[in-house]
Design an enzyme around this catalytic site. Structure first.
Site, mmCIF file in Angstrom:
data_model
loop_
_atom_site.group_PDB
_atom_site.id
_atom_site.type_symbol
_atom_site.label_atom_id
_atom_site.label_comp_id
_atom_site.label_asym_id
_atom_site.label_seq_id
_atom_site.Cartn_x
_atom_site.Cartn_y
_atom_site.Cartn_z
ATOM 1 C CB THR A 117 -0.907 0.018 1.247
ATOM 2 O OG1 THR A 117 -1.571 1.292 1.337
ATOM 3 C CG2 THR A 117 -0.103 -0.166 2.522
ATOM 4 C CE1 TYR A 142 -3.702 -1.791 4.811
ATOM 5 C CE2 TYR A 142 -3.570 0.520 4.191
ATOM 6 C CZ TYR A 142 -3.673 -0.804 3.839
ATOM 7 O OH TYR A 142 -3.755 -1.162 2.516
#
Length: 331
Positions: A117, A142
């Site tokens: 990501t 995250y």
């Protein structure tokens, strides 16, 4: 030889499975179905309901099906949720990935494509678009959990006969142009998903988190990539690794950003429907702007995106929302 797709019943994973099937590959999907759907998996693929944390089962699957490559999507993806449940994210995204990587190496799987990501960059300083050499300073558990997995992959590749491609996604949106799958999880936080749900009457309103950012209209800027182009990058990465390519990290985005307001305007215009927009304060973990420099993917992987158009992305997402309404498959 067969490709194992972890999380292959989810949003991006199910698109990947269809792309592999379209390319003539044999596919085994491993998914615990916590957020994915059995119906989203291409019928030609074999679905095994299991958790990647169960390394014994994963090893048995790899041996039974002569797995040659793994494409790893299984994981948790919400920045706000990761802030309230950081240990859950480190467990699901990092610890469970560790087990999957270790099992892959122990069973002789040499090629590994990882769903990473752009959140690993945090709030990028300096010029954008962001290159892969930019500092990685994630601002959420995250992003940190994904960066830890990238580090494990790099160290494992240095020590073993094992190569990987870590693809850093920017904002993935849209749905399969053939209407076979799309983003279906109720409560998903992706901007285009939420906006199209509002346009279709599934939500009463949409909230904008922060209107005082230093951007052209005060809202955050994101690089939106069509999910079909994203899975094409995975296929290119798999081809690259199979041909003996060295391990690499590559951004997946178009190099052009849209503000939240611009995306909402596009959804209103293309749907022909209005919906309530509530202006709220900034949200923890959000960054001002995130736009990809995808030169490496385009040159090394020979990736050629074909759906680089915000109107096409929004239109495909709206078509999928209409399909969900007709079939009532969303849960």
């Amino acid at each position: 030889m067969t490709v194992l797709v972890s999380g292959g019943a989810g949003y991006i994973g199910s698109h990947m499975v269809w792309a592999l099937i379209d390319a003539g590959e044999q596919v085994v999907v491993v998914d615990r179905l916590s957020t994915g759907f059995e119906w989203a998996v291409a019928p030609e693929a074999k679905l095994v309901r299991a958790d990647i944390a169960d390394t014994q089962t994963i090893a048995e699957i790899i041996k039974a099906h002569d797995i040659e490559a793994i494409v790893h999507f299984a994981g948790s993806i919400s920045v706000p949720e990761s802030i309230t449940d950081p240990l859950g994210y480190y467990q699901n995204n990092t610890v469970n990935s560790l087990g999957l990587i270790r099992t892959a190496i122990a069973t002789g799987v040499r090629n590994f494509v990882f769903s990473s990501t752009a959140a690993v960059y945090g709030d990028p300083e300096g010029d954008q678009p962001v290159t892969e050499t930019a500092l990685t300073l994630p601002q959420s558990p995250y992003g940190a959990s994904k960066l830890m997995t990238e580090t494990m992959l790099a160290d494992a590749a240095a020590a073993h006969d094992f190569r990987y491609a870590a693809l850093r996604y920017f904002n993935v949106s849209g749905a399969d142009p053939k209407g076979r799958t799309g983003q279906s999880t109720r409560g998903a936080a992706n901007l285009i998903k939420v906006a199209t749900e509002a346009a279709m009457g599934k939500r009463d309103r949409i909230e904008v988190f922060g209107t005082d950012y230093p951007t052209r209209d005060g809202t955050c800027v994101r690089d939106f990539i069509h999910v079909t182009d994203l899975v094409a990058a995975h296929l290119d990465a798999l081809t690259y690794l199979r041909a003996g390519g060295e391990s690499l990290i590559a951004n997946c985005g178009y190099g052009r950003g849209y503000t939240v307001r611009e995306v909402l305007d596009a959804v209103r215009r293309i749907s022909g429907r209005d919906f309530e927009i509530c202006l709220g304060g900034r949200r923890d973990g959000d960054i001002v702007s995130s736009v990809a420099d995808s030169t490496r993917a385009r040159t090394v992987l020979e990736w050629s995106p074909r759906h680089d158009d915000i109107d096409e992305i929004v239109a495909s997402a709206l078509a999928w929302e209409s399909a969900l309404l007709r079939s009532n498959q969303q849960t």
